[in-house]
Scaffold this motif. Structure first.
Motif, short mmCIF file in Angstrom:
data_model
loop_
_atom_site.label_atom_id
_atom_site.label_comp_id
_atom_site.label_asym_id
_atom_site.label_seq_id
_atom_site.Cartn_x
_atom_site.Cartn_y
_atom_site.Cartn_z
N GLU A 23 0.96 -1.28 -0.21
CA GLU A 23 -0.14 0.01 -0.13
C GLU A 23 0.83 1.25 -0.02
O GLU A 23 0.65 2.13 -0.67
CB GLU A 23 -0.88 -0.13 1.27
CG GLU A 23 -1.94 1.08 1.16
CD GLU A 23 -2.79 0.98 2.41
OE1 GLU A 23 -3.67 2.32 2.50
OE2 GLU A 23 -3.01 0.08 2.79
N GLU A 24 1.90 1.17 0.86
CA GLU A 24 2.86 2.47 0.73
C GLU A 24 3.37 2.62 -0.85
O GLU A 24 3.75 3.52 -1.29
CB GLU A 24 4.22 2.14 1.67
CG GLU A 24 3.70 2.18 3.06
CD GLU A 24 4.87 1.57 4.06
OE1 GLU A 24 5.86 1.31 3.66
OE2 GLU A 24 4.45 1.77 5.33
N PHE A 25 3.78 1.44 -1.33
CA PHE A 25 4.27 1.71 -2.76
C PHE A 25 3.10 2.22 -3.56
O PHE A 25 3.38 3.04 -4.53
CB PHE A 25 4.77 0.20 -3.45
CG PHE A 25 5.90 -0.17 -2.56
CD1 PHE A 25 6.89 0.39 -1.88
CD2 PHE A 25 6.14 -1.76 -2.53
CE1 PHE A 25 7.79 -0.20 -1.24
CE2 PHE A 25 6.89 -2.13 -2.03
CZ PHE A 25 8.19 -1.68 -1.52
N LEU A 26 1.94 1.68 -3.56
CA LEU A 26 0.82 2.24 -4.33
C LEU A 26 0.49 3.72 -4.19
O LEU A 26 -0.01 4.31 -5.01
CB LEU A 26 -0.46 1.27 -3.93
CG LEU A 26 -1.56 1.53 -4.77
CD1 LEU A 26 -1.21 1.16 -6.24
CD2 LEU A 26 -2.84 0.58 -4.39
N CYS A 27 0.57 4.31 -2.90
CA CYS A 27 0.42 5.48 -2.69
C CYS A 27 1.74 6.42 -2.64
O CYS A 27 1.61 7.64 -2.26
CB CYS A 27 -0.07 5.56 -1.29
SG CYS A 27 -1.57 4.83 -1.09
N SER A 28 2.86 6.02 -3.35
CA SER A 28 4.00 6.82 -3.35
C SER A 28 4.23 7.59 -4.82
O SER A 28 3.27 7.66 -5.57
CB SER A 28 5.23 5.72 -3.42
OG SER A 28 5.36 5.20 -4.60
N ASP A 29 5.22 8.32 -4.84
CA ASP A 29 5.45 9.04 -6.06
C ASP A 29 6.46 8.50 -7.06
O ASP A 29 6.67 8.96 -8.55
CB ASP A 29 5.92 10.37 -5.71
CG ASP A 29 4.85 11.01 -4.80
OD1 ASP A 29 3.88 10.96 -4.96
OD2 ASP A 29 5.22 11.91 -3.88
N THR A 30 6.78 7.13 -6.77
CA THR A 30 8.02 6.61 -7.81
C THR A 30 7.40 5.18 -8.14
O THR A 30 6.50 4.45 -7.30
CB THR A 30 9.29 6.73 -6.93
OG1 THR A 30 9.16 6.00 -5.67
CG2 THR A 30 9.89 8.12 -6.83
N THR A 31 8.25 4.46 -8.78
CA THR A 31 7.83 3.36 -9.60
C THR A 31 8.46 2.09 -8.34
O THR A 31 9.67 2.31 -8.10
CB THR A 31 8.26 2.85 -10.73
OG1 THR A 31 7.41 3.74 -11.41
CG2 THR A 31 7.78 1.53 -11.12
N HIS A 32 7.92 1.19 -8.03
CA HIS A 32 8.19 -0.03 -7.20
C HIS A 32 7.71 -1.31 -7.81
O HIS A 32 6.76 -1.42 -8.47
CB HIS A 32 7.78 0.25 -5.76
CG HIS A 32 8.06 1.29 -4.87
ND1 HIS A 32 9.19 1.62 -4.25
CD2 HIS A 32 7.47 2.39 -5.03
CE1 HIS A 32 9.17 2.93 -3.97
NE2 HIS A 32 7.90 3.51 -4.31
N TYR A 33 8.67 -2.37 -7.58
CA TYR A 33 8.16 -3.47 -8.24
C TYR A 33 8.55 -4.72 -6.97
O TYR A 33 9.43 -4.79 -6.48
CB TYR A 33 8.73 -3.86 -9.57
CG TYR A 33 10.06 -4.33 -9.58
CD1 TYR A 33 10.40 -5.68 -9.77
CD2 TYR A 33 11.03 -3.29 -9.74
CE1 TYR A 33 11.91 -5.80 -9.85
CE2 TYR A 33 12.39 -3.60 -10.02
CZ TYR A 33 12.96 -5.12 -10.10
OH TYR A 33 14.23 -5.24 -10.28
N VAL A 34 7.58 -5.71 -7.33
CA VAL A 34 7.55 -6.78 -6.21
C VAL A 34 7.60 -8.03 -7.14
O VAL A 34 6.93 -8.28 -8.00
CB VAL A 34 6.11 -6.83 -5.51
CG1 VAL A 34 5.92 -8.39 -4.61
CG2 VAL A 34 5.91 -5.63 -4.99
#
Length: 238
Positions: A23-34
């Motif tokens: 959820e933190e990633f989803l609401c962030s300003d940059t791209t993250h991947y899992v």
């Protein structure tokens, strides 16, 4: 903290902790991947340095596969629990719907993503599908551009390993997504083309056995599990 098994670092998290980070990633300003490696993917990473780079470069590496849990125990560095990618992905889709975010579905055979989209929207009425594309494409850059143009907040990248991990590592930022997840054959399950193992098998960590019984041609892939454990045992002796 990560637990390293045969060169792959796994985040030592529970499902609940993983979802908080998601959820933190989803609401962030940059791209993250899992990524969600199982023993087969770990074995691929041992032989393929680019795959290893892509997997270890993920913002969250989840232990998907009971073999990974066994391997960690054998090395004396136990992981908290198994975190199945399909369950993590489903929960994040639900979170997307709850937050009013949109998702892009990438992968599987033609028509599967469409069926998955219909089923997911039926299950999560508030979910917004930004776009979709099958897994049959030759160049990655145009797909990344298509995802960016869709405005998707999250993308399910279901291309199989290591193609999906390499796509996210190399083109994740270009998609504009905040969260990308490599989820293998999950679109087939969401579409109803394939079925997940019954609860008994899941509860007793026997999904691999159920899949093998249903599809004996997987025996070659399944042999990666004993090979993985043999390699772990070899590391333990050193």
């Amino acid at each position: 903290m990560r637990v390293t098994i045969l060169g792959v670092g796994f985040d030592n998290v529970t499902m609940r902790e993983a979802l908080v980070r998601g959820e933190e990633f989803l609401c962030s300003d940059t791209t993250h991947y899992v990524v969600t490696p199982n023993p087969e993917i770990v074995e691929t990473c041992r032989e393929d340095s680019e795959a290893n780079r892509a997997v270890n470069g993920a913002d969250l590496v989840l232990p998907d596969g009971i073999g990974v849990i066994y391997g960690a125990k054998m090395l004396g560095t136990p992981l908290k629990e198994r975190v199945p990618g399909i369950e993590f992905g489903t929960a994040m889709i639900e979170k997307c719907a709850e937050l009013g975010k949109s998702v892009f579905l990438l992968g599987a055979k033609p028509g599967v993503a469409e069926a998955a989209a219909e089923n997911l929207q039926r299950k999560f009425p508030n979910l917004r599908i930004a776009g979709l594309h099958d897994g049959y494409f030759k160049e990655d850059a145009p797909i990344a551009d298509e995802i960016r143009s869709s405005g998707a907040d999250m993308a399910l990248v279901c291309l199989g390993a290591p193609k999906q991990e390499l796509f996210m590592a190399n083109y994740g930022a270009a998609t504009g997504c905040k969260l990308m997840m490599g989820l293998g054959g999950s679109l087939d399950i969401f579409a109803g083309v394939a079925q997940r193992a019954p609860e008994f098998y899941c509860k007793h960590n026997l999904e691999w056995f159920y899949r093998l019984v249903k599809n004996p041609s997987r025996i070659g892939r399944m042999m990666k599990l004993p090979l993985f454990l043999i390699h772990v045992a070899g590391v333990k002796k050193k």
